[in-house]
Design a protein around this motif. Structure first.
Motif, PDB file in Angstrom:
ATOM      1  N   ILE A  74     -13.822  27.243  26.446  1.00 47.88           N
ATOM      2  CA  ILE A  74     -12.692  26.317  26.449  1.00 47.88           C
ATOM      3  C   ILE A  74     -11.652  26.773  27.466  1.00 47.88           C
ATOM      4  O   ILE A  74     -11.239  27.924  27.491  1.00 47.88           O
ATOM      5  N   ARG A  75     -11.220  25.826  28.306  1.00 47.81           N
ATOM      6  CA  ARG A  75     -10.254  26.142  29.363  1.00 47.81           C
ATOM      7  C   ARG A  75      -8.981  25.298  29.280  1.00 47.81           C
ATOM      8  O   ARG A  75      -8.027  25.557  30.026  1.00 47.81           O
ATOM      9  N   ALA A  76      -8.962  24.276  28.407  1.00 54.89           N
ATOM     10  CA  ALA A  76      -7.772  23.414  28.351  1.00 54.89           C
ATOM     11  C   ALA A  76      -7.661  22.741  26.990  1.00 54.89           C
ATOM     12  O   ALA A  76      -8.661  22.517  26.304  1.00 54.89           O
ATOM     13  N   LEU A  77      -6.423  22.419  26.619  1.00 50.54           N
ATOM     14  CA  LEU A  77      -6.119  21.669  25.418  1.00 50.54           C
ATOM     15  C   LEU A  77      -5.206  20.522  25.817  1.00 50.54           C
ATOM     16  O   LEU A  77      -4.389  20.662  26.743  1.00 50.54           O
ATOM     17  N   VAL A  78      -5.321  19.386  25.132  1.00 52.37           N
ATOM     18  CA  VAL A  78      -4.415  18.271  25.364  1.00 52.37           C
ATOM     19  C   VAL A  78      -3.978  17.732  24.010  1.00 52.37           C
ATOM     20  O   VAL A  78      -4.792  17.510  23.122  1.00 52.37           O
ATOM     21  N   VAL A  79      -2.655  17.569  23.849  1.00 54.85           N
ATOM     22  CA  VAL A  79      -2.072  17.188  22.564  1.00 54.85           C
ATOM     23  C   VAL A  79      -1.192  15.955  22.762  1.00 54.85           C
ATOM     24  O   VAL A  79      -0.313  15.951  23.631  1.00 54.85           O
ATOM     25  N   GLN A  94     -14.641   7.724  21.219  1.00 50.24           N
ATOM     26  CA  GLN A  94     -14.764   7.491  22.658  1.00 50.24           C
ATOM     27  C   GLN A  94     -13.441   7.774  23.363  1.00 50.24           C
ATOM     28  O   GLN A  94     -13.416   8.376  24.453  1.00 50.24           O
ATOM     29  N   ALA A  95     -12.323   7.393  22.731  1.00 54.49           N
ATOM     30  CA  ALA A  95     -11.014   7.649  23.339  1.00 54.49           C
ATOM     31  C   ALA A  95     -10.740   9.149  23.443  1.00 54.49           C
ATOM     32  O   ALA A  95     -10.206   9.633  24.450  1.00 54.49           O
ATOM     33  N   ALA A  96     -11.112   9.894  22.407  1.00 55.93           N
ATOM     34  CA  ALA A  96     -10.912  11.349  22.449  1.00 55.93           C
ATOM     35  C   ALA A  96     -11.762  11.972  23.546  1.00 55.93           C
ATOM     36  O   ALA A  96     -11.309  12.859  24.278  1.00 55.93           O
ATOM     37  N   GLU A  97     -13.005  11.534  23.660  1.00 53.81           N
ATOM     38  CA  GLU A  97     -13.885  12.054  24.703  1.00 53.81           C
ATOM     39  C   GLU A  97     -13.370  11.683  26.090  1.00 53.81           C
ATOM     40  O   GLU A  97     -13.408  12.503  27.014  1.00 53.81           O
ATOM     41  N   GLN A  98     -12.898  10.460  26.257  1.00 50.38           N
ATOM     42  CA  GLN A  98     -12.400  10.031  27.563  1.00 50.38           C
ATOM     43  C   GLN A  98     -11.129  10.790  27.947  1.00 50.38           C
ATOM     44  O   GLN A  98     -10.883  11.047  29.126  1.00 50.38           O
ATOM     45  N   THR A  99     -10.339  11.162  26.954  1.00 43.93           N
ATOM     46  CA  THR A  99      -9.177  12.002  27.220  1.00 43.93           C
ATOM     47  C   THR A  99      -9.618  13.333  27.823  1.00 43.93           C
ATOM     48  O   THR A  99      -9.032  13.823  28.803  1.00 43.93           O
ATOM     49  N   CYS A 100     -10.667  13.901  27.244  1.00 43.58           N
ATOM     50  CA  CYS A 100     -11.196  15.177  27.761  1.00 43.58           C
ATOM     51  C   CYS A 100     -11.736  15.016  29.173  1.00 43.58           C
ATOM     52  O   CYS A 100     -11.522  15.881  30.036  1.00 43.58           O
ATOM     53  N   VAL A 101     -12.429  13.928  29.417  1.00 47.49           N
ATOM     54  CA  VAL A 101     -12.983  13.676  30.753  1.00 47.49           C
ATOM     55  C   VAL A 101     -11.857  13.570  31.777  1.00 47.49           C
ATOM     56  O   VAL A 101     -11.917  14.157  32.864  1.00 47.49           O
ATOM     57  N   ALA A 102     -10.809  12.823  31.419  1.00 41.51           N
ATOM     58  CA  ALA A 102      -9.712  12.609  32.359  1.00 41.51           C
ATOM     59  C   ALA A 102      -9.003  13.914  32.699  1.00 41.51           C
ATOM     60  O   ALA A 102      -8.698  14.192  33.870  1.00 41.51           O
ATOM     61  N   LEU A 103      -8.746  14.749  31.701  1.00 33.45           N
ATOM     62  CA  LEU A 103      -8.075  16.019  31.971  1.00 33.45           C
ATOM     63  C   LEU A 103      -8.997  16.969  32.719  1.00 33.45           C
ATOM     64  O   LEU A 103      -8.563  17.678  33.640  1.00 33.45           O
ATOM     65  N   ALA A 104     -10.271  16.978  32.344  1.00 33.62           N
ATOM     66  CA  ALA A 104     -11.226  17.854  33.028  1.00 33.62           C
ATOM     67  C   ALA A 104     -11.303  17.516  34.512  1.00 33.62           C
ATOM     68  O   ALA A 104     -11.361  18.415  35.365  1.00 33.62           O
ATOM     69  N   ASP A 105     -11.287  16.244  34.843  1.00 29.27           N
ATOM     70  CA  ASP A 105     -11.337  15.831  36.249  1.00 29.27           C
ATOM     71  C   ASP A 105     -10.118  16.359  37.014  1.00 29.27           C
ATOM     72  O   ASP A 105     -10.223  16.789  38.173  1.00 29.27           O
ATOM     73  N   LEU A 106      -8.962  16.330  36.379  1.00 25.23           N
ATOM     74  CA  LEU A 106      -7.743  16.803  37.042  1.00 25.23           C
ATOM     75  C   LEU A 106      -7.738  18.313  37.236  1.00 25.23           C
ATOM     76  O   LEU A 106      -7.164  18.819  38.207  1.00 25.23           O
ATOM     77  N   GLY A 108     -10.578  20.291  37.334  1.00 24.97           N
ATOM     78  CA  GLY A 108     -11.821  20.827  37.879  1.00 24.97           C
ATOM     79  C   GLY A 108     -12.680  21.509  36.842  1.00 24.97           C
ATOM     80  O   GLY A 108     -13.333  22.523  37.122  1.00 24.97           O
ATOM     81  N   LEU A 109     -12.711  20.959  35.634  1.00 21.82           N
ATOM     82  CA  LEU A 109     -13.474  21.529  34.530  1.00 21.82           C
ATOM     83  C   LEU A 109     -14.537  20.545  34.048  1.00 21.82           C
ATOM     84  O   LEU A 109     -14.614  19.406  34.521  1.00 21.82           O
ATOM     85  N   GLU A 110     -15.352  20.991  33.098  1.00 23.40           N
ATOM     86  CA  GLU A 110     -16.244  20.092  32.381  1.00 23.40           C
ATOM     87  C   GLU A 110     -15.499  19.529  31.174  1.00 23.40           C
ATOM     88  O   GLU A 110     -14.643  20.200  30.589  1.00 23.40           O
TER      89      GLU A 110
END
Length: 408
Positions: A74-79, A94-106, A108-110
């Motif tokens: 784990i490299r990031a948390l979003v609250v 799906q919204a929770a997963e898409q939140t992770c995708v969006a932050l990961a893209d910013l 440079g993470l998975e």
């Protein structure tokens, strides 16, 4: 009104090497409110969590559990606050997963390296578009010194931020521990309607940290109650970055015990601050049960007293109607309890023994203790050597008002 809740000055809140925090306004529920928080962790950090046991576990809780089990690091948390993303079905997941995708893209993470958290109103869809749109601002705001701002940004009905920070000598080195929590209502393990984040720059082996998180939660966040309700979103996270150079890989390490104790003490303080700032609270009550046959038995009695609306309203009124406490002890579920061996103290005043009011007890003594802002209720069952403690508060008119108006 919070009960003796200490808020440390910003100058005494220590950054944790390897942790950066960013804050932004997403307008999740209300405009012009900093309601989005991002944590970025250094590579190699260990992360462990303990989550609610409510069967309607919120979508972010389910995603967190899956991502932690995935072992990607784990490299990031979003609250986000304002919306719990609970009771939202597949679209919520799906919204929770898409939140992770969006932050990961910013960052440079998975996506599997991101943990999402939500708190707020249940049964409403998460406004994903507003959340994702605010993520770049949160990332741009990343700073090691944003702990105090984060303590504010994760609040919902809280009236005060909850934060602890300390430096602890371990062997020849010094490690830093800083943490924040939120919660004011729907508080009862396992766990409370709460979010808790505790970070240290000590290094802790991942499997060991899992065990530590569970044990620490049991000694802190699983020993508080406000109203007996277990939320859908409760989460307690420990992050260990290893940036201090101190590393603990097993419970046999001589540094393990002092590090565990330091983390447990910090978590206990965060948990008790939740009770001190509980919705409408005017009294902070410590329920101590001793001489039980088992820890489980002690907790049964402690929770019966701590969660009794009649007990809690009596404390709000400063009314020494202490028969309500005896009543709660009696229905706690100990079928063979001998009331003749049970004793009850209110503060330093022995109230009841031998199954009846103690002959030396005077109403004015009980009244004196009941007027205090912090009160200890001590119960000796006379059955064994086990003991445990639960922390709670009173019920006031304001508690009803806050929860009646929560969605408006």
């Amino acid at each position: 009104m919070a009960v003796n809740l200490y808020i440390p000055p910003e100058s005494s809140i220590f950054p944790v090497a390897g942790v950066e925090i960013g804050i932004a306004e997403a307008g999740i529920r209300k405009a012009n409110r900093r309601d989005l928080t991002v944590f970025r962790l250094a590579e190699g950090s260990s992360v462990a969590g303990v989550f609610t046991r409510n069967r309607f576990r919120a979508a972010p809780v389910q995603v967190c559990e899956a991502h932690l089990a995935g072992g990607r690091g784990i490299r990031a948390l979003v609250v986000n606050t304002g919306n719990a993303n609970a009771g939202t079905g597949p679209s919520g997941l799906q919204a929770a997963e898409q939140t992770c995708v969006a932050l990961a893209d910013l960052l440079g993470l998975e996506a599997q390296q991101v943990l999402p958290f939500s708190t707020g109103v249940i049964l409403e869809p998460l406004p994903l578009d507003r959340l994702v749109a605010a993520l770049p601002a949160a990332v741009d705001n990343l700073s090691a010194g944003n702990w105090f701002a984060a303590a504010h940004s994760i609040m919902t009905t809280d009236t005060q931020p909850k934060i602890v920070s300390r430096r602890v000598a371990l062997g020849n080195a010094t490690v830093t521990l800083t943490g924040i929590s939120k919660g004011a209502g729907m508080i009862r393990p396992n766990m409370a309607t709460m979010l808790g984040y505790l970070a240290t720059d000590a290094g802790i082996a991942p499997e060991l940290l899992k065990d530590m998180a569970r044990g620490i939660a049991d000694r802190s966040f699983n020993r508080i109650t406000v109203d007996g309700d277990t939320s859908t979103n409760d989460s307690f996270i420990i992050m260990a970055t290893g940036q201090s150079g101190v590393r603990v890989d097993s419970a046999s390490d001589p540094l393990y015990a002092p590090l565990y104790q330091a983390l447990a003490d910090a978590a206990a303080e965060l948990a008790q601050k939740i009770v001190r700032d509980a919705e409408g609270a005017t009294k902070f009550m410590t329920i101590q049960v001793e001489q039980a046959r088992s820890g489980e038995e002690a907790l049964k009695v402690a929770y019966a007293v701590a969660q009794s609306p009649l007990v809690k309203t009596a404390f709000f009124a400063s009314d020494p109607n202490l028969g309500r406490i005896l009543c709660a002890i009696g229905y706690a579920g100990i079928d063979d309890l001998d009331v003749r061996t049970t004793r009850l103290w209110l503060g330093d005043v022995l109230v009841a023994s031998q199954g009846e009011r103690h002959p030396d007890y005077k109403e004015e003594d009980g009244q004196r203790v009941m007027k205090e802002a912090e009160i200890v209720v001590r119960i000796a069952l006379g059955r064994g050597t086990a003991a445990d403690t639960v922390y709670t508060c009173d019920f006031s008119h304001e508690y009803v008002s806050i929860n009646a108006d929560y969605r408006s």
